[in-house]
Design an enzyme around this catalytic site. Sequence first.
Site, PDB file in Angstrom:
ATOM      1  N   CYS A  93      -1.906  -0.768   7.487  1.00  0.00           N
ATOM      2  CA  CYS A  93      -1.303   0.097   7.513  1.00  0.00           C
ATOM      3  C   CYS A  93      -1.523   1.351   8.489  1.00  0.00           C
ATOM      4  O   CYS A  93      -0.506   1.969   9.073  1.00  0.00           O
ATOM      5  CB  CYS A  93      -1.864   1.238   6.218  1.00  0.00           C
ATOM      6  SG  CYS A  93      -1.262   0.482   4.659  1.00  0.00           S
ATOM      7  N   CYS A 134      -6.013   1.155   5.670  1.00  0.00           N
ATOM      8  CA  CYS A 134      -6.615   0.127   6.367  1.00  0.00           C
ATOM      9  C   CYS A 134      -5.918  -0.473   7.650  1.00  0.00           C
ATOM     10  O   CYS A 134      -5.131   0.288   8.091  1.00  0.00           O
ATOM     11  CB  CYS A 134      -6.193  -1.024   5.077  1.00  0.00           C
ATOM     12  SG  CYS A 134      -4.683  -1.690   4.992  1.00  0.00           S
ATOM     13  N   HIS A 193       1.036  -1.104   0.118  1.00  0.00           N
ATOM     14  CA  HIS A 193       0.085  -0.042  -0.011  1.00  0.00           C
ATOM     15  C   HIS A 193       0.937   1.109   0.103  1.00  0.00           C
ATOM     16  O   HIS A 193       2.032   1.206   0.441  1.00  0.00           O
ATOM     17  CB  HIS A 193      -1.140  -0.088   1.098  1.00  0.00           C
ATOM     18  CG  HIS A 193      -1.958  -0.882   1.036  1.00  0.00           C
ATOM     19  ND1 HIS A 193      -3.227  -1.027   1.947  1.00  0.00           N
ATOM     20  CD2 HIS A 193      -2.265  -1.938   0.232  1.00  0.00           C
ATOM     21  CE1 HIS A 193      -3.802  -2.330   1.670  1.00  0.00           C
ATOM     22  NE2 HIS A 193      -3.446  -2.631   0.500  1.00  0.00           N
ATOM     23  N   GLU A 214       0.808   3.834   1.875  1.00  0.00           N
ATOM     24  CA  GLU A 214       1.473   4.415   3.128  1.00  0.00           C
ATOM     25  C   GLU A 214       2.514   3.272   3.747  1.00  0.00           C
ATOM     26  O   GLU A 214       3.602   3.993   3.971  1.00  0.00           O
ATOM     27  CB  GLU A 214       0.223   4.194   4.140  1.00  0.00           C
ATOM     28  CG  GLU A 214      -0.942   4.783   4.044  1.00  0.00           C
ATOM     29  CD  GLU A 214      -2.023   3.916   3.171  1.00  0.00           C
ATOM     30  OE1 GLU A 214      -3.355   3.909   3.923  1.00  0.00           O
ATOM     31  OE2 GLU A 214      -1.769   2.963   2.387  1.00  0.00           O
TER      32      GLU A 214
END
Length: 141
Positions: A99, A96, A68, A70
Amino acid sequence: MTKSLLLDKRYLRMAHIWSENSYCTRRKVGALIVKDKMIISDGYNGTPSGFPNVCEGDDGLTLPCVLHAEANAITKIARSGNNSDGATLYVTDAPCIECAKLIIQAGIVRVVYARSYRLTDGIDLLRQAGIEVEQVAGIIE
């Protein structure tokens, strides 16, 4: 409009532009980590270094190796020798749960995002950890 909100919108637009680097077809996500009004890291969703830039399988689902935005931004900080203590994360989409855990461990104190996600467990965890979370809608279509 306050100066703080203007900066938030500007950094979110920049995160959106950064998301255009993603090879993912389902959803492109971009992230910036800002500390003392300086961008100290950036990331977008995609595969780890050295992997083919293919994010979805033949079934259209995201491959498990995809990082992801992040996570990419946070791991880039780790490799740089810099740190994200006290920083703000600007991300195009709500983080999410996985993260969110990284954000907490990275010492980030504020998260600003544009688009909601169907699951809220990441946002819920961030708030439980005392991290300031703010949605600034209308930046990204």
